[in-house]
Design a protein around this motif. Structure first.
Motif, PDB file in Angstrom:
ATOM      1  N   GLY A  32       0.707  -1.377   0.058  1.00 10.48           N
ATOM      2  CA  GLY A  32      -0.354   0.273  -0.187  1.00 10.48           C
ATOM      3  C   GLY A  32       0.798   1.171  -0.113  1.00 10.48           C
ATOM      4  O   GLY A  32       1.912   1.031  -0.305  1.00 10.48           O
ATOM      5  N   TYR A  33       0.370   2.322   0.590  1.00  9.11           N
ATOM      6  CA  TYR A  33       0.988   4.384   0.164  1.00  9.11           C
ATOM      7  C   TYR A  33       0.169   4.410   1.647  1.00  9.11           C
ATOM      8  O   TYR A  33      -0.363   4.286   2.018  1.00  9.11           O
TER       9      TYR A  33
ATOM     10  N   GLU B 198       5.936   4.314   0.880  1.00 11.55           N
ATOM     11  CA  GLU B 198       5.373   3.052   0.916  1.00 11.55           C
ATOM     12  C   GLU B 198       5.030   2.136   2.076  1.00 11.55           C
ATOM     13  O   GLU B 198       5.039   1.004   1.920  1.00 11.55           O
ATOM     14  N   ASP B 199       4.816   2.763   2.765  1.00  8.54           N
ATOM     15  CA  ASP B 199       4.588   1.812   4.786  1.00  8.54           C
ATOM     16  C   ASP B 199       3.684   2.209   5.140  1.00  8.54           C
ATOM     17  O   ASP B 199       3.364   3.637   6.020  1.00  8.54           O
TER      18      ASP B 199
ATOM     19  N   PRO C 221      -3.713  -1.501   1.899  1.00  9.57           N
ATOM     20  CA  PRO C 221      -3.995  -0.143   2.882  1.00  9.57           C
ATOM     21  C   PRO C 221      -3.362   1.161   2.833  1.00  9.57           C
ATOM     22  O   PRO C 221      -2.021   0.918   1.901  1.00  9.57           O
ATOM     23  N   ILE C 222      -3.945   2.146   2.869  1.00 11.26           N
ATOM     24  CA  ILE C 222      -3.645   3.552   2.628  1.00 11.26           C
ATOM     25  C   ILE C 222      -3.743   4.067   3.450  1.00 11.26           C
ATOM     26  O   ILE C 222      -4.839   4.144   4.209  1.00 11.26           O
ATOM     27  N   ARG C 223      -2.631   4.829   3.988  1.00  8.70           N
ATOM     28  CA  ARG C 223      -2.354   5.697   5.739  1.00  8.70           C
ATOM     29  C   ARG C 223      -3.017   7.319   5.169  1.00  8.70           C
ATOM     30  O   ARG C 223      -2.494   7.354   3.943  1.00  8.70           O
ATOM     31  N   SER C 224      -3.959   7.718   5.478  1.00  6.28           N
ATOM     32  CA  SER C 224      -4.406   8.770   5.364  1.00  6.28           C
ATOM     33  C   SER C 224      -4.707   9.719   6.265  1.00  6.28           C
ATOM     34  O   SER C 224      -5.891   9.283   6.912  1.00  6.28           O
ATOM     35  N   GLY C 225      -4.567  10.635   7.217  1.00  2.00           N
ATOM     36  CA  GLY C 225      -5.611  11.445   8.482  1.00  2.00           C
ATOM     37  C   GLY C 225      -5.997  11.815   7.502  1.00  2.00           C
ATOM     38  O   GLY C 225      -7.212  13.059   8.347  1.00  2.00           O
TER      39      GLY C 225
END
Length: 428
Positions: A79-80, A87-88, A133-137
């Motif tokens: 993911g990103y 990329e973690d 998985p995509i990390r985003s606030g």
């Protein structure tokens, strides 16, 4: 012009706000799986005989996903992280938006358990789907994340987060997802008030409310005309972070995740369906508890009712229009091109009436055919009997007038008793 945007994850922590198990899940195998009450309610064992979500990618735009969790890691794609631009997509300590949240949502969707026969740990409703998985606030909206998910093959996009202000870029991203056959599922919110967050307010998004174990609305579930469906939201056990920890929480976040999983199951079995047609299957098979009477659908709290994945997978349901009950974004048509809730309900009622007429006509035709068949049998029987009678007299054989009993023919079209509608949980 500068403005302040409030971003929040959509799961309640009032219940515990912490992990319920701090050891490895294997030590709590039985209680972990037993505690996932929603699997039994959603008839998961029967569902998995038909679909496990294989071949479908579900993007989880959230606070990051624990890529090393024993119950989840085998179903994770690369993911990103849009927070750190790397990329973690793993969570980070001190994240104000609950670093455990995204892992929980991913595991409710596609947890695969562990141990012999995967009998231990957390199992998702679509255990063979893949998680992107995509990390985003969400501080700058979700447009980049949505487009990334679409461009990396996601058919379903789960966003169990909300922000207080809408953005044109996000609206365009929602339309982009629909154009590329990706369904965005989001939570209604947990304030027990009107829906006031984005992306829940965007046209083209499937907004989900939450219900309790008995099918009644969870008290914190936000409501409004945007809500189309509901799903389990109370005391949901899921994977956590760091390590192999577990968590328990209330909230419509979990309801959205389970609905995303149900959408993945349908997409796996019916890969040619559009996002709106997937929602159509979920809507047409949704159920309300027996205690709820005389609601006009869609209801502002329940929507069309709670999801029933098994019925959605097995029901004889016409595909319907491209957008189904989803409201169409303006960029994909005129502002009134989407089907309103009342219009969609009216269409459903009209379709049901047509089906009833068809069944009635079919029944009459069937009865006529059976009547003709019986008439021919009786006529042939009488003719044969008269013929045999003539032969018996001329040959001197004794003629028996006593009629032999004829087994009663069962009408194969006779209506059988059916399970009552509106049961929650659905009956196996």
């Amino acid at each position: 012009m500068a403005f302040t945007r409030t971003v929040r994850v959509l799961s309640a922590t009032a219940l515990t706000g912490s992990l319920i198990l701090t050891a490895t899940p294997g030590a709590f195998a039985d209680q972990t799986r037993d505690a996932q009450w929603h699997l039994e309610t959603l008839q998961a064992e029967s569902v998995w005989e038909i679909s496990k979500g294989k071949g479908v990618t579900v993007a989880v735009i959230d606070t990051g996903v624990n890529t090393q969790h024993v119950d989840l890691r085998d179903n994770l794609l690369k993911g990103y992280d849009f927070e750190d631009n790397d990329e973690d997509p793993s969570p980070e300590e001190g994240d104000l938006l609950s670093p455990t949240h995204g892992t929980g949502m991913a595991s409710l969707i596609a947890g695969h358990g562990h141990g012999s026969g995967a009998a231990d740990g957390v199992m998702g409703l679509a255990p063979e789907a893949k998680i992107l998985p995509i990390r985003s606030g969400g501080e700058m909206g979700f447009a980049e994340e949505i487009r990334y998910a679409v461009d990396h093959g996601a058919s379903v996009i789960n966003i169990s987060q909300g922000e207080s202000q809408g953005l044109d870029a996000d609206r365009e991203a929602v339309a982009y997802a629909l154009q590329h056959d990706a369904l965005i599922v989001t939570a209604s919110g947990n304030a027990g008030s009107e829906v006031d967050d984005y992306p829940a307010l965007y046209p083209g998004v499937l907004t989900v409310g939450g219900v309790n174990k008995n099918g009644t609305i969870w008290e914190g579930s936000n409501y409004g005309p945007e809500v189309l469906l509901s799903a389990p939201a109370a005391r949901l056990v899921s994977a956590s972070w760091p390590g192999n920890k577990l968590r328990i929480a209330d909230g419509t976040s979990g309801a959205a995740a389970l609905t995303s999983a149900a959408a993945a199951l349908i997409k796996s079995k019916y890969p040619d369906l559009t996002p709106g047609q997937i929602v159509n299957r979920l809507v047409k098979t949704a159920v309300l508890p027996d205690s709820i009477k005389d609601l006009s659908l869609p209801d502002e709290k329940y929507g069309y009712g709670a999801i029933r994945p098994l019925a959605a997978l097995t029901g004889d349901i016409p595909a319907g229009g491209e957008y189904g009950p989803l409201k169409v974004p303006e960029s994909l048509g005129s502002s009134d091109s989407g089907v309103s809730g009342k219009d969609y309900a009216a269409e459903n009622a009209k379709a049901d009436q047509k089906q009833m007429v068809f069944l009635a006509v079919l029944g009459l035709v069937s009865l006529a055919v059976i009547g003709l068949f019986v008439f021919l049998i009786v006529k042939l029987t009488r003719r044969n009997r008269n013929k045999n009678s003539d032969l018996g007299v001329s040959a001197g054989y004794p003629h028996h007038y006593g009629q032999q009993p004829v087994p009663q023919q069962q009408n194969p079209y006779q209506q059988q008793s059916t399970p009552p509608h509106g049961q929650w949980p659905p009956q196996q």
